[in-house]
Design a protein around this motif. Structure first.
Motif, PDB file in Angstrom:
ATOM      1  N   GLY A 167     -11.235 -42.874 -48.450  1.00  0.00           N
ATOM      2  CA  GLY A 167     -10.205 -42.890 -47.424  1.00  0.00           C
ATOM      3  C   GLY A 167      -9.405 -41.600 -47.395  1.00  0.00           C
ATOM      4  N   LEU A 168      -8.564 -41.465 -46.382  1.00  0.00           N
ATOM      5  CA  LEU A 168      -7.865 -40.194 -46.152  1.00  0.00           C
ATOM      6  C   LEU A 168      -6.873 -39.873 -47.262  1.00  0.00           C
ATOM      7  N   MET A 169      -6.048 -40.835 -47.642  1.00  0.00           N
ATOM      8  CA  MET A 169      -4.976 -40.535 -48.591  1.00  0.00           C
ATOM      9  C   MET A 169      -5.525 -40.124 -49.955  1.00  0.00           C
ATOM     10  N   ARG A 170      -6.490 -40.867 -50.433  1.00  0.00           N
ATOM     11  CA  ARG A 170      -7.057 -40.556 -51.746  1.00  0.00           C
ATOM     12  C   ARG A 170      -7.881 -39.277 -51.689  1.00  0.00           C
ATOM     13  N   ALA A 171      -8.540 -39.029 -50.536  1.00  0.00           N
ATOM     14  CA  ALA A 171      -9.316 -37.795 -50.388  1.00  0.00           C
ATOM     15  C   ALA A 171      -8.409 -36.572 -50.433  1.00  0.00           C
ATOM     16  N   LEU A 172      -7.229 -36.677 -49.810  1.00  0.00           N
ATOM     17  CA  LEU A 172      -6.290 -35.556 -49.835  1.00  0.00           C
ATOM     18  C   LEU A 172      -5.681 -35.369 -51.223  1.00  0.00           C
ATOM     19  N   ASP A 173      -5.450 -36.463 -51.931  1.00  0.00           N
ATOM     20  CA  ASP A 173      -4.730 -36.379 -53.197  1.00  0.00           C
ATOM     21  C   ASP A 173      -5.641 -36.042 -54.370  1.00  0.00           C
ATOM     22  N   GLU A 174      -6.901 -36.602 -54.354  1.00  0.00           N
ATOM     23  CA  GLU A 174      -7.749 -36.482 -55.541  1.00  0.00           C
ATOM     24  C   GLU A 174      -9.072 -35.797 -55.261  1.00  0.00           C
ATOM     25  N   GLY A 175      -9.354 -35.447 -54.027  1.00  0.00           N
ATOM     26  CA  GLY A 175     -10.686 -34.992 -53.668  1.00  0.00           C
ATOM     27  C   GLY A 175     -10.939 -33.524 -53.915  1.00  0.00           C
ATOM     28  N   LEU A 199      -8.219 -25.979 -55.360  1.00  0.00           N
ATOM     29  CA  LEU A 199      -6.967 -25.305 -55.694  1.00  0.00           C
ATOM     30  C   LEU A 199      -6.783 -25.190 -57.208  1.00  0.00           C
ATOM     31  N   THR A 200      -7.124 -26.256 -57.930  1.00  0.00           N
ATOM     32  CA  THR A 200      -6.966 -26.230 -59.389  1.00  0.00           C
ATOM     33  C   THR A 200      -7.868 -25.176 -60.014  1.00  0.00           C
ATOM     34  N   THR A 201      -9.099 -25.082 -59.511  1.00  0.00           N
ATOM     35  CA  THR A 201     -10.028 -24.066 -60.020  1.00  0.00           C
ATOM     36  C   THR A 201      -9.487 -22.662 -59.790  1.00  0.00           C
ATOM     37  N   ALA A 202      -8.769 -22.461 -58.627  1.00  0.00           N
ATOM     38  CA  ALA A 202      -8.204 -21.146 -58.309  1.00  0.00           C
ATOM     39  C   ALA A 202      -6.874 -20.913 -59.020  1.00  0.00           C
ATOM     40  N   TYR A 262      -1.097 -27.907 -57.010  1.00  0.00           N
ATOM     41  CA  TYR A 262      -1.256 -28.668 -55.762  1.00  0.00           C
ATOM     42  C   TYR A 262      -0.308 -29.867 -55.804  1.00  0.00           C
ATOM     43  N   HIS A 263       0.612 -29.959 -54.784  1.00  0.00           N
ATOM     44  CA  HIS A 263       1.583 -31.048 -54.706  1.00  0.00           C
ATOM     45  C   HIS A 263       1.376 -31.783 -53.382  1.00  0.00           C
ATOM     46  N   THR A 264       1.320 -33.093 -53.464  1.00  0.00           N
ATOM     47  CA  THR A 264       1.130 -33.913 -52.257  1.00  0.00           C
ATOM     48  C   THR A 264       2.282 -34.895 -52.106  1.00  0.00           C
ATOM     49  N   ASP A 265       2.592 -35.188 -50.859  1.00  0.00           N
ATOM     50  CA  ASP A 265       3.617 -36.187 -50.518  1.00  0.00           C
ATOM     51  C   ASP A 265       3.082 -36.956 -49.324  1.00  0.00           C
ATOM     52  N   LEU A 266       2.506 -38.127 -49.577  1.00  0.00           N
ATOM     53  CA  LEU A 266       1.776 -38.885 -48.566  1.00  0.00           C
ATOM     54  C   LEU A 266       2.487 -40.206 -48.303  1.00  0.00           C
ATOM     55  N   TYR A 267       2.622 -40.515 -47.000  1.00  0.00           N
ATOM     56  CA  TYR A 267       3.290 -41.762 -46.633  1.00  0.00           C
ATOM     57  C   TYR A 267       2.680 -42.276 -45.329  1.00  0.00           C
ATOM     58  N   PHE A 279       0.730 -24.799 -53.698  1.00  0.00           N
ATOM     59  CA  PHE A 279       0.357 -25.273 -52.371  1.00  0.00           C
ATOM     60  C   PHE A 279       0.884 -26.701 -52.209  1.00  0.00           C
ATOM     61  N   ARG A 280       1.611 -26.942 -51.099  1.00  0.00           N
ATOM     62  CA  ARG A 280       2.207 -28.259 -50.860  1.00  0.00           C
ATOM     63  C   ARG A 280       1.651 -28.861 -49.573  1.00  0.00           C
ATOM     64  N   LEU A 281       1.320 -30.154 -49.680  1.00  0.00           N
ATOM     65  CA  LEU A 281       0.832 -30.916 -48.521  1.00  0.00           C
ATOM     66  C   LEU A 281       1.718 -32.145 -48.356  1.00  0.00           C
ATOM     67  N   ARG A 282       2.265 -32.298 -47.150  1.00  0.00           N
ATOM     68  CA  ARG A 282       3.110 -33.449 -46.845  1.00  0.00           C
ATOM     69  C   ARG A 282       2.581 -34.123 -45.584  1.00  0.00           C
TER      70      ARG A 282
END
Length: 535
Positions: free
Chosen positions: A396-404, A410-413, A417-422, A456-459
Motif C-alpha cells: 500500500g501507499l503509506m507503507r511503501a513511502l515509509d519503508e520501501g 536515501l539511506t544508502t546515500a 529520511y523523515h516521514t509524516d503520513l496521515y 529529506f522530509r516527506l509529509r
C-alpha cells in the motif's frame, strides 16, 4: 426591366419633394396658431426638418415656409407684415439653413444615443439660435430704431427658439430615426397614464389658485421630466417635457390662468436640457450594461467551452498516464517472468556445475559468474521498482513511502529520511496513489543525485473537503537548492509538473535556502485544485 425600375425610382424621387413641401406647409400652418412669446414651435419644426431631410429637398421646405408666411401676411393685411417677412423671416431662414448646411457638409450624423452626441447637438442649437436671434433683433432694430426693443427681442428669440427646438427636435429624431420598440412604447404609455396625467391635473388645479401656488405647480411639474429621463432615457424626457410645456401653455393662454413669466420658461428650458442629457446618459449606461452583459454571456460560453476542452485534455493526459503505468506494469511482469527466471536458471546450472569446475580447478569462474548474476539480479530489481514498484501493490501507499525503496535509496546515500503520513489512501483512486509515489520517488532521486542533502522530509495529508478527496504532498530537502533560474526543460521537475497538471492538481515550487521545497495538491475530481489548501 431595369430601365423601367430606374424610371419608377426617378419618378418617386421627383414626387417626394412636393409631398414633403406640402406636408411641411400643413405642419407649419397647424403650429403657427400655438405661437406664444416664449413658445415658438414652428421654429423647432423648421430646425428639425432641415436637420433630418436630405438637402436636395430643402428648396421645397423653405419654399413651403415662404408660402405659409406669405399667407399669414395676406391674412393679417398689415403693411408691416411685409417688412417682417422680408427683414425677419427670410434672414432667419437663410441663417439657419446656412448653419445647418455647414453642419451637414462636415459629415455630422444626427444621433442622440450618447451624452457626447447629445451635447454636440445642443451646442449646435445654441450657436444657431444665437445667430438667428441676433439676425432677427438687428432686423427689427433697423425697422423700428429702438435699442431697448433689440435687447428684448434678442432675449425673447433666444429663449423661445431654443425651447422650441428642445421640444420638437428630439421628438422628430425619435419618430424618424430612433424609434422605440413595442415593449418600450407600451411601458412609456403606461407611465404616461400613471405619472403624467396626475401631474398635469395637479398643474391645472394649482394654476387656478392665487400666487404662489401657480409658480409652485410649474416647478413641481418638472419632476416627471426627470422621472421619465431615468426610466425611458432621452426619448421619455423629450415627451414628458413636451407634455409639461403644453400643459403650462394651456393653463396660461387657453384657460385664462395666471400667466408665467420668462423665468418660468427659462426654468423649463434649463430643466429640459438637464433631463435630455440625463436621459442620454441613462441610455448610454443601459446600452453599455447590455453590451457588458452580452460580453459576459459570450465569455461565459467561451469559458465553458474551454473548461470542456481542458477536461478533455486532462482526461486524455490522465489516460496517457494510465496507459503508461499499464505498459510499465506489463513490461515489469515480462522482465520478471522472462529475465528473472533466466537468471535463476543460470544460477541453478552454475550451482550444479560447481563440483566439476572445482575438480578442474576453475572454481573462480563459478564465483565470477555468480557475482555477475547477483549484480544483474539487483539491477533487475531496481529496474522493476522504477517500472512498477511491487511494494506499492503489496504493502500500500503509506507503507511503501515509509519503508520501501525510497528509504533504501536515501539511506544508502547517507541521507536521513523523515516521514509524516496521515489519512486513508483508499479515498484516492489508483492514478493518484501511483502519482504520489512517483513524485516522492523522483524528488528523492533528485536529492540523491544533485542536492548533496543530508536530510529529506516527506509529509502527506489525505482527507476530504466538500465531498472531494484531497492529497497534500510536501517534499523538501536541505541540499544546495536550485539555481537562480530554474530550467523548465529539465526532465525531473518538468516531468513532475506535467504529471501533476495532467491529474488536475497544483504544483508549487517554493524558493528555500538551503534545499528544495515542493508542495503538491492532488484531488480525485477533474476540477482545479483549491488554492487555499496550498497556502
Amino acid at each position: 426591366m431595369y430601365h423601367r425600375a430606374m424610371l419608377s425610382k426617378s419618378f418617386l424621387t421627383a414626387c417626394l419633394g412636393p409631398v414633403l413641401g406640402l406636408a411641411y406647409l400643413l405642419a407649419w400652418l397647424a403650429l403657427w396658431p400655438t405661437a406664444q412669446p416664449f413658445w415658438m414651435l414652428p421654429y423647432g419644426l423648421r430646425f428639425g426638418a432641415l436637420l433630418l431631410a436630405p438637402m436636395r429637398y430643402w428648396g421645397w421646405l423653405l419654399g413651403a415656409e415662404c408660402v405659409a408666411s406669405f399667407g399669414i401676411v395676406m391674412n393679417q393685411g398689415a403693411p408691416a407684415g411685409w417688412n417682417g417677412l422680408l427683414f425677419g423671416e427670410l434672414p432667419d431662414m437663410l441663417v439657419m439653413a446656412g448653419g445647418l448646411w455647414l453642419v451637414r457638409r462636415f459629415g455630422w450624423q444626427v444621433t442622440l444615443n450618447t451624452p457626447q452626441q447629445m451635447a454636440r447637438l445642443l451646442l449646435i442649437v445654441l450657436v444657431l439660435v444665437g445667430a438667428t436671434a441676433i439676425t432677427d433683433a438687428t432686423a427689427l432694430t433697423t425697422l423700428h430704431r429702438g435699442g431697448d426693443q433689440m435687447l428684448r427681442t434678442l432675449g425673447e428669440q433666444l429663449l423661445s427658439h431654443y425651447l422650441a427646438i428642445l421640444l420638437l427636435v428630439p421628438l422628430t429624431v425619435m419618430l424618424l430615426r430612433d424609434r422605440l420598440d413595442r415593449g418600450a412604447l407600451i411601458s412609456l404609455l403606461i407611465d404616461g397614464v400613471l405619472v403624467m396625467l396626475p401631474s398635469m391635473a395637479i398643474l391645472l388645479l394649482l394654476s387656478r389658485q392665487a400666487a404662489p401656488e401657480p409658480q409652485f405647480a410649474r416647478v413641481l411639474s418638472l419632476a416627471p421630466i426627470l422621472y421619465f429621463a431615468f426610466r425611458h432615457g432621452w426619448r421619455g424626457a423629450s415627451l414628458a417635457m413636451l407634455v409639461t410645456s403644453v400643459g403650462i401653455t394651456l393653463a396660461e393662454h387657453h384657460l385664462g390662468y395666471a400667466p408665467s413669466t420668462a423665468s418660468a420658461y427659462l426654468l423649463l428650458a434649463v430643466a429640459g436640457t438637464g433631463a435630455i442629457m440625463l436621459g442620454s446618459a441613462t441610455d448610454a449606461l443601459r446600452e453599455s450594461s447590455a453590451y457588458v452583459a452580452e460580453q459576459n454571456a459570450y465569455m461565459g460560453a467561451v469559458n465553458y467551452h474551454l473548461d470542456q476542452l481542458t477536461g478533455q485534455l486532462r482526461n486524455a493526459a490522465r489516460g496517457n498516464l494510465r496507459a503508461d503505468e499499464n505498459q510499465r506494469r506489463h513490461l515489469a511482469a515480462e522482465l520478471h517472468d522472462e529475465l528473472g527466471q533466466n537468471i535463476t536458471a543460470i544460477q541453478t546450472h552454475v550451482k550444479l556445475a560447481e563440483a566439476r569446475l572445482r575438480q578442474a580447478g576453475l572454481e573462480d569462474i563459478s564465483s565470477s559468474i555468480n557475482t555477475i548474476l547477483g549484480h544483474m539480479r539487483r539491477a533487475l530489481h531496481r529496474l522493476l521498482d522504477d517500472l512498477r514498484p511491487a511494494v506499492l501493490d503489496e504493502f500500500g501507499l503509506m507503507r511503501a513511502l515509509d519503508e520501501g525503496p525510497i528509504r533504501d535509496l536515501l539511506t544508502t546515500a547517507g541521507i536521513a529520511y523523515h516521514t509524516d503520513l496521515y489519512g486513508d489512501p483508499r479515498q484516492l483512486d489508483e492514478d493518484i496513489r501511483t502519482a504520489i509515489y512517483r513524485l516522492a520517488q523522483e524528488s528523492a532521486t533528485n536529492a540523491v543525485k544533485h542536492s548533496g542533502a543530508t536530510e529529506f522530509r516527506l509529509r502527506l495529508r489525505i482527507g476530504k473537503r466538500q465531498g472531494v478527496a484531497l492529497a497534500l504532498l510536501d517534499l523538501r530537502d536541505n541540499g544546495t537548492g536550485l539555481p537562480a533560474r530554474v530550467p523548465r526543460g529539465g526532465r525531473g521537475l518538468q516531468g513532475m509538473r506535467d504529471r501533476v497538471t495532467s491529474l488536475g492538481g497544483d504544483f508549487r515550487l517554493h524558493p528555500q535556502q538551503p534545499g528544495v521545497h515542493l508542495r503538491i495538491l492532488l484531488r480525485n475530481s477533474t476540477g482545479g485544485a483549491d488554492p487555499s489548501a496550498l497556502a
